[in-house]
Design an enzyme around this catalytic site. Structure first.
Site, PDB file in Angstrom:
ATOM      1  N   GLU A 298      -2.679  10.342   2.872  1.00 27.64           N
ATOM      2  CA  GLU A 298      -3.821  10.499   3.779  1.00 27.64           C
ATOM      3  C   GLU A 298      -3.818  11.929   4.303  1.00 27.64           C
ATOM      4  O   GLU A 298      -2.842  12.358   4.928  1.00 27.64           O
ATOM      5  CB  GLU A 298      -3.727   9.522   4.953  1.00 27.64           C
ATOM      6  CG  GLU A 298      -3.954   8.087   4.530  1.00 27.64           C
ATOM      7  CD  GLU A 298      -3.807   7.098   5.681  1.00 27.64           C
ATOM      8  OE1 GLU A 298      -4.628   6.169   5.749  1.00 27.64           O
ATOM      9  OE2 GLU A 298      -2.885   7.255   6.502  1.00 27.64           O
TER      10      GLU A 298
ATOM     11  N   ASP B 131       0.266   5.295   0.486  1.00 28.14           N
ATOM     12  CA  ASP B 131      -0.820   6.170   0.948  1.00 28.14           C
ATOM     13  C   ASP B 131      -0.524   7.650   0.899  1.00 28.14           C
ATOM     14  O   ASP B 131       0.511   8.082   1.408  1.00 28.14           O
ATOM     15  CB  ASP B 131      -1.088   5.922   2.448  1.00 28.14           C
ATOM     16  CG  ASP B 131      -1.683   4.585   2.725  1.00 28.14           C
ATOM     17  OD1 ASP B 131      -2.632   4.214   2.049  1.00 28.14           O
ATOM     18  OD2 ASP B 131      -1.179   3.908   3.654  1.00 28.14           O
TER      19      ASP B 131
ATOM     20  N   THR C  19       1.970  10.374   4.691  1.00 31.90           N
ATOM     21  CA  THR C  19       2.224   9.335   3.693  1.00 31.90           C
ATOM     22  C   THR C  19       2.691   8.090   4.426  1.00 31.90           C
ATOM     23  O   THR C  19       3.251   8.163   5.519  1.00 31.90           O
ATOM     24  CB  THR C  19       3.296   9.763   2.676  1.00 31.90           C
ATOM     25  OG1 THR C  19       4.518  10.043   3.363  1.00 31.90           O
ATOM     26  CG2 THR C  19       2.855  10.991   1.898  1.00 31.90           C
TER      27      THR C  19
ATOM     28  N   GLU D 128       0.837  -1.201   0.000  1.00 34.18           N
ATOM     29  CA  GLU D 128       0.000   0.000   0.000  1.00 34.18           C
ATOM     30  C   GLU D 128       0.869   1.246   0.000  1.00 34.18           C
ATOM     31  O   GLU D 128       1.856   1.322   0.737  1.00 34.18           O
ATOM     32  CB  GLU D 128      -0.872  -0.049   1.271  1.00 34.18           C
ATOM     33  CG  GLU D 128      -1.901   1.042   1.379  1.00 34.18           C
ATOM     34  CD  GLU D 128      -2.826   0.859   2.596  1.00 34.18           C
ATOM     35  OE1 GLU D 128      -3.131  -0.288   2.983  1.00 34.18           O
ATOM     36  OE2 GLU D 128      -3.227   1.885   3.172  1.00 34.18           O
TER      37      GLU D 128
END
Ligand SMILES: *[C@@H]1O[C@H](CO)[C@@H](O)[C@H](O)[C@H]1NC(C)=O
Length: 288
Positions: A109, A107, A123, A105
């Site tokens: 966010e 990210d 992140t 993953e």
């Protein structure tokens, strides 16, 4: 009247030009071409003929959408305008994700905040199910006022997180140092949800639903990625058939490096690599 040969050449050139312009217009993908809603249908609104999407969060639900395809490399982007006013506890996320063979993953966010307080961009990188690689950056503009580009470059040399065209994070392929790296496939995910229990002031500032609905807006549904079968990456995805695999994308250039260092110095507020309480021995990717 016969057409002069030059006239035919000119007409041909003009139609080529028209063809390419038309092709560019086609690249302005509508939502349905590449994405589908995966939760909170009632909280998704399509605007501008599917060129813009609004996700809403209220006390009943948030919402999200995901790419139809899985990808094995790419230069992924989303134009985002974040929820305004009091968005404490509200998380807007744009990320690449898989749980097909392993959990990987990448990210972005955005952690909402009380009015007048900065929205943090967090992140994170998960590889083979291991995360805990948070970094936080305050943005140098108001991300609730306008759309900005957030981008993820992913090839087999490096992963780079960009805000507009400024690199804010680099995660190199350090498989030879025993550090995990996403070598499978991932899909693009977007969501708006309640992170009250952790997102803002460590969970002390919770979403205030008297200010709901919280709304985030998204544009640009083109996907610059190499589609692949989910279970094993299509080898073509690592070839220079795709520009983001070319050598100039293997590391930051000198201008990018300058911008990157400047942003980290001025705007980064947390880096797991520097958190000795949490990691007395820094994780291997943090060294060197
Ligand atoms: C929630 O927002 C309302 C309206 O803005 C405000 O009156 C109230 O004090 C807020 N509650 C909390 C706990 O901050």
């Amino acid at each position: 009247m016969a057409f002069h040969p030059w006239l035919i050449v000119i007409i041909t050139l003009v139609s080529f030009k028209t063809f390419f312009l038309f092709n560019n217009a086609l690249r302005n993908a509508g939502f349905d071409e590449n994405y589908a809603v995966n939760w909170g249908n009632q909280h998704v609104l399509f605007l501008n003929q599917g060129r813009e999407v609004q996700l809403s969060l209220d006390s009943s639900s948030g919402a999200g959408f995901q790419s139809k395809e899985y990808f094995a490399s790419g230069y992924f982007q989303m134009r985002i305008k974040l929820p305004d006013k009091d968005s404490a506890g509200v998380v807007t996320a744009f990320y690449l994700y898989t749980d097909v063979n392993t959990h990987d993953e990448l990210d972005f966010e955005f952690l909402g905040n009380r009015p007048g307080k900065p929205i943090a961009l967090q992140t994170n990188v998960f590889t083979n199910g291991v995360g805990g690689r948070e970094q936080k950056t305050n943005l140098w503009f108001d991300p609730t006022a306008d759309f900005h580009y957030y981008k993820l470059l992913w090839n087999q040399q490096q992963i780079v997180f960009f805000v507009d065209d400024i690199p804010i994070r680099v995660f190199k392929n350090n498989i030879n140092k025993g550090v995990g790296y996403p070598t499978g496939t991932m899909r693009v995910m977007v969501s708006l949800w309640d992170g009250s229990n952790w997102a803002t002031d460590g969970g002390r500032s919770k979403a205030n639903y008297s200010n709901a609905p919280f709304q985030a807006h998204f544009q640009d549904f083109n996907i610059d990625g190499c589609p692949s079968t989910p279970t094993s990456p299509n080898k073509e995805c690592y070839s220079t058939k795709y520009s983001w695999n070319e050598k100039e994308y293997w590391q930051l250039n000198s201008n990018q490096l300058k911008a990157y260092e400047n942003v980290r110095k001025k705007y980064m507020t947390y880096d797991y690599c520097a958190d000795r309480k949490r990691y007395p021995t820094p994780p291997p990717e943090c060294i060197g």
